[in-house]
Design a protein around this motif. Sequence first.
Motif, PDB file in Angstrom:
ATOM      1  N   ILE A 256      29.216 -24.591  41.839  1.00 42.41           N
ATOM      2  CA  ILE A 256      28.298 -23.622  42.436  1.00 42.41           C
ATOM      3  C   ILE A 256      27.543 -22.942  41.300  1.00 42.41           C
ATOM      4  N   GLY A 257      26.218 -22.976  41.398  1.00 47.22           N
ATOM      5  CA  GLY A 257      25.398 -22.340  40.376  1.00 47.22           C
ATOM      6  C   GLY A 257      25.706 -22.881  39.003  1.00 47.22           C
ATOM      7  N   SER A 258      25.976 -21.993  38.070  1.00 50.75           N
ATOM      8  CA  SER A 258      26.254 -22.401  36.697  1.00 50.75           C
ATOM      9  C   SER A 258      27.727 -22.758  36.472  1.00 50.75           C
TER      10      SER A 258
ATOM     11  N   ALA B  20      30.316 -17.084  40.259  1.00 52.31           N
ATOM     12  CA  ALA B  20      28.933 -17.542  40.440  1.00 52.31           C
ATOM     13  C   ALA B  20      28.390 -17.020  41.769  1.00 52.31           C
TER      14      ALA B  20
ATOM     15  N   GLN C  72      24.477 -16.638  42.870  1.00 48.54           N
ATOM     16  CA  GLN C  72      24.155 -18.068  42.815  1.00 48.54           C
ATOM     17  C   GLN C  72      24.697 -18.745  44.068  1.00 48.54           C
ATOM     18  N   SER C  73      23.943 -19.682  44.613  1.00 50.46           N
ATOM     19  CA  SER C  73      24.409 -20.317  45.847  1.00 50.46           C
ATOM     20  C   SER C  73      24.203 -21.828  45.889  1.00 50.46           C
ATOM     21  N   ASP C  74      23.396 -22.386  44.994  1.00 49.78           N
ATOM     22  CA  ASP C  74      23.209 -23.834  44.991  1.00 49.78           C
ATOM     23  C   ASP C  74      24.524 -24.501  44.621  1.00 49.78           C
TER      24      ASP C  74
ATOM     25  N   ARG D 232      24.230 -25.404  49.949  1.00 44.31           N
ATOM     26  CA  ARG D 232      24.283 -23.978  49.608  1.00 44.31           C
ATOM     27  C   ARG D 232      25.654 -23.441  49.969  1.00 44.31           C
TER      28      ARG D 232
ATOM     29  N   SER E 227      28.345 -19.928  50.099  1.00 41.09           N
ATOM     30  CA  SER E 227      28.421 -18.472  50.216  1.00 41.09           C
ATOM     31  C   SER E 227      29.876 -18.091  50.464  1.00 41.09           C
TER      32      SER E 227
END
Length: 152
Positions: free
Chosen positions: A20-22, A52, A57-59, A77, A79
């Motif tokens: 997730i994210g970074s 993250a 961040q959510s990607d 995505r 959450s």
Amino acid sequence: MSDKRFWEAMDDVRAAMLSIGSARHVPMSPYPEADRNRMWFIGAAGTDLVEALDAGQSDGSLIVTGADHVYARIEGRASLSSDRGKLEDLWNPVASSWFDGIDDPDIRLIEFIPSEAEIWETTNSIGFMVEMAKSKMTGDTPDMGDHYTVRF
């Protein structure tokens, strides 16, 4: 592969690599919910994935290897969810091995909604051996299965 076949294959997955994210990819147990087009993960406070998400961040990216000879890269995505009912539905001996019970304050429920999956569907190991042998005899490239994309 249809959405239906994808979700059937996901039912057989016990571990996959989630990012997730970074945050780097780490092994997690996915809990698919096909009728709502999502997957769930039981995470923990303080982990890179949860940090993250806490940072906005959510990607997300999920890598699946070998479930029913299906390999996939799934984008979507993620959450955090506070759905206690969903946590109770998902709670199992694997999750309980990581936490001090379902009320552990470190538990973080992660909801992942896929948007696209790139999929490679291969033959079983016997089929693989047959294709290798056939390619050596004919000089043709072995047929290793199907490769396609599913959009959700």
